[in-house]
Scaffold this motif. Structure first.
Motif, PDB file in Angstrom:
ATOM      1  N   GLY A 372      34.128  66.817  41.938  1.00 42.54           N
ATOM      2  CA  GLY A 372      34.369  65.499  41.361  1.00 42.54           C
ATOM      3  C   GLY A 372      35.129  65.594  40.048  1.00 42.54           C
ATOM      4  O   GLY A 372      36.088  64.857  39.813  1.00 42.54           O
ATOM      5  N   ARG A 373      34.716  66.521  39.195  1.00 38.03           N
ATOM      6  CA  ARG A 373      35.386  66.673  37.898  1.00 38.03           C
ATOM      7  C   ARG A 373      36.816  67.177  38.064  1.00 38.03           C
ATOM      8  O   ARG A 373      37.726  66.765  37.338  1.00 38.03           O
ATOM      9  CB  ARG A 373      34.566  67.601  37.003  1.00 38.03           C
ATOM     10  CG  ARG A 373      33.439  66.868  36.285  1.00 38.03           C
ATOM     11  CD  ARG A 373      32.394  67.790  35.712  1.00 38.03           C
ATOM     12  NE  ARG A 373      31.454  68.229  36.738  1.00 38.03           N
ATOM     13  CZ  ARG A 373      30.308  68.822  36.481  1.00 38.03           C
ATOM     14  NH1 ARG A 373      29.958  69.056  35.237  1.00 38.03           N
ATOM     15  NH2 ARG A 373      29.498  69.177  37.468  1.00 38.03           N
ATOM     16  N   MET A 374      37.031  68.067  39.058  1.00 36.21           N
ATOM     17  CA  MET A 374      38.400  68.532  39.313  1.00 36.21           C
ATOM     18  C   MET A 374      39.285  67.364  39.766  1.00 36.21           C
ATOM     19  O   MET A 374      40.439  67.246  39.347  1.00 36.21           O
ATOM     20  CB  MET A 374      38.398  69.629  40.384  1.00 36.21           C
ATOM     21  CG  MET A 374      37.649  70.913  40.012  1.00 36.21           C
ATOM     22  SD  MET A 374      38.203  71.668  38.459  1.00 36.21           S
ATOM     23  CE  MET A 374      36.958  71.046  37.300  1.00 36.21           C
ATOM     24  N   GLN A 375      38.727  66.486  40.614  1.00 32.22           N
ATOM     25  CA  GLN A 375      39.500  65.344  41.074  1.00 32.22           C
ATOM     26  C   GLN A 375      39.716  64.326  39.968  1.00 32.22           C
ATOM     27  O   GLN A 375      40.728  63.623  39.953  1.00 32.22           O
ATOM     28  CB  GLN A 375      38.794  64.694  42.268  1.00 32.22           C
ATOM     29  CG  GLN A 375      38.713  65.575  43.504  1.00 32.22           C
ATOM     30  CD  GLN A 375      40.074  65.991  44.016  1.00 32.22           C
ATOM     31  OE1 GLN A 375      41.037  65.231  43.941  1.00 32.22           O
ATOM     32  NE2 GLN A 375      40.156  67.211  44.533  1.00 32.22           N
ATOM     33  N   GLY A 376      38.786  64.242  39.022  1.00 28.66           N
ATOM     34  CA  GLY A 376      38.984  63.369  37.877  1.00 28.66           C
ATOM     35  C   GLY A 376      40.167  63.810  37.033  1.00 28.66           C
ATOM     36  O   GLY A 376      41.013  62.998  36.642  1.00 28.66           O
ATOM     37  N   VAL A 377      40.230  65.113  36.757  1.00 30.38           N
ATOM     38  CA  VAL A 377      41.370  65.645  36.005  1.00 30.38           C
ATOM     39  C   VAL A 377      42.653  65.455  36.805  1.00 30.38           C
ATOM     40  O   VAL A 377      43.710  65.108  36.258  1.00 30.38           O
ATOM     41  CB  VAL A 377      41.148  67.137  35.674  1.00 30.38           C
ATOM     42  CG1 VAL A 377      42.377  67.723  34.984  1.00 30.38           C
ATOM     43  CG2 VAL A 377      39.923  67.306  34.781  1.00 30.38           C
ATOM     44  N   PHE A 378      42.576  65.682  38.124  1.00 28.83           N
ATOM     45  CA  PHE A 378      43.731  65.504  38.995  1.00 28.83           C
ATOM     46  C   PHE A 378      44.256  64.070  38.908  1.00 28.83           C
ATOM     47  O   PHE A 378      45.470  63.838  38.819  1.00 28.83           O
ATOM     48  CB  PHE A 378      43.332  65.844  40.433  1.00 28.83           C
ATOM     49  CG  PHE A 378      44.434  65.695  41.439  1.00 28.83           C
ATOM     50  CD1 PHE A 378      45.416  66.669  41.561  1.00 28.83           C
ATOM     51  CD2 PHE A 378      44.490  64.594  42.283  1.00 28.83           C
ATOM     52  CE1 PHE A 378      46.433  66.542  42.492  1.00 28.83           C
ATOM     53  CE2 PHE A 378      45.500  64.456  43.214  1.00 28.83           C
ATOM     54  CZ  PHE A 378      46.466  65.437  43.321  1.00 28.83           C
ATOM     55  N   THR A 379      43.355  63.092  38.912  1.00 31.73           N
ATOM     56  CA  THR A 379      43.752  61.688  38.813  1.00 31.73           C
ATOM     57  C   THR A 379      44.475  61.409  37.497  1.00 31.73           C
ATOM     58  O   THR A 379      45.491  60.705  37.465  1.00 31.73           O
ATOM     59  CB  THR A 379      42.513  60.777  38.924  1.00 31.73           C
ATOM     60  OG1 THR A 379      41.861  61.018  40.182  1.00 31.73           O
ATOM     61  CG2 THR A 379      42.891  59.312  38.824  1.00 31.73           C
TER      62      THR A 379
END
Length: 432
Positions: A372-379
């Motif tokens: 989830g945190r990786m996808q947050g940074v990705f966003t």
């Protein structure tokens, strides 16, 4: 008794996978294996609905602001008003997605987005004509979207096996790119017929379908017990520490930053349409320039069967970013509109490949409690990179001329990406 003799399929797993691969022309077509899985199919179907519906609102908001103010400056200010909430809530949303049931988070945030779209309709139907109300609703919408996006992307790895992650990303990215083409065209056709307010209402109704599709997903609770404070600032900072300790994740983010910040030339499209491609018709040229990259991305997705099955994900990212840079440089050097569109379409194909494999790396190289945190940074990277590029290219275009700025940016992408790949071998070596 030898139990192996009673097996109904004597093939080894590798042999079974080899036999299952499509042959002939079908191996070039989009890999649709993830759609065989009901849970992923529901998530993907919800994306199909929102891909077009969200673009209706994306067109309606700036149109309404311009109608009220007659000022493009206000339109730009509204865009920035939505950026900060997106960044803050995407980072926070990634931490939340790692600490609670992602299905519940998707339900809450999709409902919030739907209610916001309904409020957009209410203010337009009531004729408020308040820019500040629009900017407040836009900030609220982007906050919900920031909370939603990490959970949606992180859920994919729980719904399909690892070898189908590139195909799942290709399916999702193709739908989103198609929405970027079809949504604005549909909005432009509907506004004279049904009016501006009804676009918001259509989006709100479409989001009800999305909520229903998400409701039918299986529960997606954390696989391990969430740590105290993991959904707050401490959790966000843990995500950044995790990235710094995993070179392949760091490089996947850097690859996108390099490509988008140095090589996204959209800020110069209006000037190029007015000057370089004016003989073709300024409006016609501008429309083609803006449509070319998403069109190329869609074509790349439709013919993604071969590359979505590649194993060397790191090299696919490196190669696609290099091709993006070369295509952008070719666009900058093109005096012909049709050649320019062809180079931009090639850049769109490369961007699709990059998105597919960067997304697959984030889902496969990160543990579930960090996805989830990786996808947050990705966003944040995906949303912020092109906006930084607008500032950089606009400044460079004014100083050196638009074609020089575009070509120089494309060459810089190639040089910097190859330098990163040479200096840090983690991405070159990554494979599944």
């Amino acid at each position: 008794m030898d139990t192996s003799e009673s097996s109904t399929d004597p093939r080894t797993p590798d042999a079974a996978q080899e036999a299952d691969r499509p042959r002939g022309w079908r191996r070039w077509a989009m890999d649709t294996r993830p759609l065989r899985r009901p849970a992923y199919r529901r998530l993907w179907a919800s994306t199909v609905v929102t891909a077009v519906g969200s673009q209706l609102t994306a067109v309606a908001v700036p149109k309404q602001i311009y109608d009220i103010t007659g000022s493009s400056a206000w339109v730009g200010a509204a865009s920035l008003a939505g950026l900060l909430p997106l960044i803050v809530f995407a980072l926070w949303g990634g931490a939340i997605a790692d600490s609670m049931d992602r299905r519940k988070l998707l339900l809450l945030t999709n409902t919030g987005i739907a209610v916001t779209s309904l409020l957009f309709w209410v203010q337009a139907f009531a004729g408020l004509e308040s820019v500040w109300t629009l900017m407040l609703l836009l900030a609220l919408q982007q906050a919900f979207w920031g909370l939603n996006a990490p959970a949606r992307s992180a859920s994919i790895a729980r719904l399909v096996p690892a070898d189908e992650l590139p195909a799942a990303n290709a399916l999702g990215s193709t739908v989103m790119q198609t929405g970027q083409i079809a949504g604005p065209l549909l909005a432009g056709a509907l506004i004279p017929v049904i009016g501006l307010a009804e676009l918001y209402l259509i989006d709100a109704l479409a989001l009800c379908v999305t909520v229903w599709a998400v409701y039918r997903l299986p529960a997606l609770p954390p696989l391990t017990a969430a740590k105290a404070g993991s959904a707050g600032l401490r959790g966000v900072l843990e995500g950044f520490r995790y990235i710094s300790g995993h070179a392949v994740l760091l490089l996947s983010f850097l690859a996108d930053i390099v490509a988008m910040v140095l090589g996204m030339p959209r800020a110069l499209f209006p000037q190029l349409a007015a000057e370089t491609y004016a003989p073709y018709g300024e409006g016609f040229a501008l429309g083609l320039l803006f449509a070319a990259i998403p069109l190329g991305a869609v074509l790349g997705g439709l013919f993604s069967g071969t590359f979505s099955r590649a194993r060397r994900h790191g090299w696919m990212v490196i190669g696609s970013v290099v091709v993006w840079g070369l295509a952008v440089a070719g666009f900058g050097l093109s005096g012909s509109l049709w050649l320019a569109v062809a180079f931009l379409a090639l850049a769109g194909v490369a961007d699709m490949v990059s998105m597919v494999f960067r997304g697959a790396i984030l889902l496969s190289a990160a543990t579930d409690e960090m996805r989830g945190r990786m996808q947050g940074v990705f966003t944040v990277v995906v949303a912020g990179g092109p906006r930084l590029a607008d500032v950089l290219h606009g400044t460079a275009g004014s100083a050196f001329g638009p074609r020089t700025a575009v070509a120089g940016g494309g060459i810089l992408v190639v040089v910097v990406m190859l330098a990163l790949a040479a200096a840090m071998p983690a991405l070159r070596r990554y494979r599944v």
